[in-house]
Design an enzyme around this catalytic site. Structure first.
Site, short mmCIF file in Angstrom:
data_model
loop_
_atom_site.label_atom_id
_atom_site.label_comp_id
_atom_site.label_asym_id
_atom_site.label_seq_id
_atom_site.Cartn_x
_atom_site.Cartn_y
_atom_site.Cartn_z
N SER A 106 17.70 6.18 55.45
CA SER A 106 16.81 6.39 56.59
C SER A 106 15.48 5.67 56.43
CB SER A 106 16.54 7.88 56.77
OG SER A 106 15.88 8.37 55.61
N GLY A 107 15.20 5.21 55.21
CA GLY A 107 13.89 4.62 54.93
C GLY A 107 12.81 5.66 54.75
N THR A 108 13.20 6.92 54.49
CA THR A 108 12.22 8.00 54.32
C THR A 108 11.21 7.68 53.21
OG1 THR A 108 13.76 9.68 55.11
CG2 THR A 108 11.94 10.44 53.73
N ASN A 139 1.80 14.37 55.46
CA ASN A 139 2.80 14.87 56.40
C ASN A 139 2.19 15.43 57.67
OD1 ASN A 139 4.11 15.35 53.48
ND2 ASN A 139 5.76 15.08 54.95
N ASN A 149 13.12 9.33 60.74
CA ASN A 149 14.31 8.95 61.50
C ASN A 149 14.01 8.21 62.79
OD1 ASN A 149 15.49 10.32 59.44
ND2 ASN A 149 16.33 11.98 60.69
N HIS A 196 37.21 -35.90 66.01
CA HIS A 196 38.00 -35.78 64.78
C HIS A 196 37.47 -36.70 63.68
CE1 HIS A 196 41.17 -33.57 67.02
NE2 HIS A 196 40.87 -34.42 67.98
N SER A 326 18.08 -38.72 43.05
CA SER A 326 18.94 -38.58 41.88
C SER A 326 18.12 -38.71 40.61
CB SER A 326 20.03 -39.66 41.89
OG SER A 326 20.78 -39.64 40.69
N SER A 327 18.53 -37.96 39.59
CA SER A 327 17.88 -38.05 38.29
C SER A 327 18.46 -39.18 37.45
CB SER A 327 18.04 -36.73 37.53
OG SER A 327 19.42 -36.46 37.31
N LYS A 332 18.16 -43.91 44.93
CA LYS A 332 18.95 -43.07 45.81
C LYS A 332 18.05 -42.08 46.55
CE LYS A 332 23.39 -40.65 45.73
NZ LYS A 332 23.10 -39.52 46.61
N VAL A 333 18.26 -41.96 47.85
CA VAL A 333 17.50 -41.03 48.68
C VAL A 333 18.48 -40.18 49.47
CG1 VAL A 333 15.79 -40.77 50.52
CG2 VAL A 333 15.57 -42.63 48.85
N ASN A 334 18.30 -38.89 49.43
CA ASN A 334 19.24 -37.96 50.07
C ASN A 334 18.65 -37.29 51.31
OD1 ASN A 334 21.07 -38.46 47.97
ND2 ASN A 334 20.24 -36.80 46.72
#
Length: 472
Positions: A106-108, A139, A149, A196, A326-327, A332-334
């Site tokens: 309930s997250g009470t 309270n 609740n 496709h 890339s290491s 390389k470029v992603n």
């Protein structure tokens, strides 16, 4: 052991209905929060900050409503309101809210955490300089007219509405505008269509981007349509939906005060029993977020394919280079942003599955997986907001079109012969396409040899740009 370490171990004794408990001496919370900290040590992840902020706002709006309805003394109500404001400005806000995600359904525990913290701060505020200090009760005062609740489902909706209105919808507006701008600047380029993953009839880049834009606009419209439902609140149903111990006008006045605090149009849910026992709106919102994730994943993957290469792939576009790819492979470029977006989308789809399972956990008058729903929903909203913005600003806005690559592929595309179907028939057109492919020759040259049309007529009939207009 150092003096600093000893200081962190110092405690004070707090009491609740179950007895005494030792609480860190400098903690703003009390016994019930401490019990939750000790009982729930599963993930060590506290509830999201956006949820906590919405919870504090919920207490402020409740205090204002209770003052107006004369349900708490005015001085106490104002102190609660001021305490909430002070907490929202506190850089250490989350340190006062340690209750984790996997807690009571309930997250009470989270609700009482907020009640205790605000009661402590409010007591200090109201007692400052007073001859007869008053103790604000967690309270009786902070939680007046409320139950966990109805408060926690309310906070779930508040935080989701704020994230949707303030972050995700603006991010989608940005993406739509970025796509529209790109269509204006680069939409005229003609490229090979693909079905496709195979060569198909040509289309303009603007038509392809327009398809993406239509997807995002549809998802945006769906999310906008859900916002009014998200702004319907369970507050006022209290324990089981009957509204026991809440003033008859509390729900209406609470929604008015909350709307004034947030700028959103909140209102009481049309049926409190449904609002407490079910989380159908959260499930619907999560489903719409999953739909958006699917759309974004399609767009991100299209970008990855179009950017593939630069020599052995499609190389239709060049995404802006953001970092080495890339290491071990120099140069390389992603496509890092589209890849990050696809991971976000996968996470959101996973969150939706958890939310779906949690959403059906409404046993009789209360859903008992509220913290999980709130956490996953807010995470999905935050991730999609950031990913959408990144896709617009760091991938789509600045990509370059490889016109030479597009033209080279178009000139050798045998599928262009489809335009001759009505004149020479499907079988004759198929024979031309197969020969052009086998001999790796332009379709125009082969069609000139295998039909009675002169070259000028064929050039007109097979013009890729003309074919993108459709029709006969």
């Amino acid at each position: 052991m150092t003096q600093a370490t000893k200081a962190t171990k110092a405690t004070r004794i707090e009491r609740d209905s179950m007895g005494e408990v030792a609480v860190p001496v400098d903690a703003l919370y009390g016994a019930q929060t401490q019990r939750a900290v000790e009982n729930f040590a599963i993930s060590r992840q506290p509830m999201p900050e956006r949820f906590v902020r919405a919870l504090v706002l919920q207490k402020a709006a409740a205090a204002r409503a209770n003052i107006a309805l004369e349900q708490v003394p005015a001085d106490i109500g104002h102190a609660i309101d001021r305490a909430a404001t002070q907490l929202l400005q506190d850089p250490a806000l989350m340190s006062h809210f340690p209750v984790e995600i996997f807690q009571t359904g309930s997250g009470t525990s989270s609700n009482m955490n907020a009640n205790e913290v605000i009661a402590t701060v409010a007591t200090r505020l109201i007692g400052s300089g007073a001859a007869n200090p008053v103790t604000v009760n967690a309270n009786d005062h902070v939680n007046a007219g409320q139950s966990s609740n109805d408060a926690i489902p309310t906070v779930l909706h508040i935080s989701a509405a704020q994230a949707l209105q303030g972050e995700l919808l603006p991010a989608l507006d940005l993406l739509v505008q970025t796509l529209q701008d790109k269509i204006q600047s680069d939409g005229h380029h003609v490229k090979t269509g693909r079905t496709h993953l195979m060569d198909a009839m040509p289309l303009r880049l603007g038509q392809e981007l327009g398809g993406w834009c239509a997807q995002i606009e549809a998802r945006r419209a769906q999310l906008r349509a859900l916002l009014p439902s998200v702004c319907e609140l369970a507050q006022g149903g209290t324990a089981v939906g009957t509204g026991i111990n809440a003033h008859p006008d509390f729900a209406r006045r609470f929604a008015e005060e909350l709307s004034a605090l947030t700028g959103l149009s909140f209102r009481p849910a049309p049926d409190f029993f449904a609002a407490l026992s079910a989380q159908d709106t959260a499930v619907a919102l999560s489903g719409a977020l999953k739909g958006l994730a699917v759309s974004l994943m399609k767009i991100a993957n299209d970008l990855r394919w179009m950017n593939s290469g630069p020599l052995a792939g499609l190389a239709e576009i060049e995404l802006h280079a953001l970092q080495p790819g890339s290491s071990i492979m120099p140069g390389k470029v992603n496509p890092v942003i589209p890849e990050a977006v696809t991971m976000v989308c996968a996470q959101v789809i996973g969150h939706d599955t958890a939310i779906t399972i949690a959403g059906q956990s409404g046993n009789f008058q209360l859903n008992v997986m509220l913290p999980l729903i709130a956490t996953n929903l807010l995470d999905s909203l935050a991730l999609l907001s950031a990913a959408t913005k990144a896709l617009a600003e760091q991938a789509i806005r600045d990509f370059k079109v490889n016109q030479d690559g597009l033209q080279h592929a178009l000139a050798r595309n045998p599928i262009l012969v489809t335009a001759l179907n009505r004149e020479i028939g499907y079988l004759k057109a198929a024979a031309i396409a197969k020969r052009a492919y086998a001999e790796k020759r332009p379709i125009l040259d082969v069609a000139e040899e295998m039909t009675d049309f002169d070259r000028a007529t064929l050039q007109q009939m097979l013009d890729p740009a003309k074919l993108t207009d459709g029709g006969l």
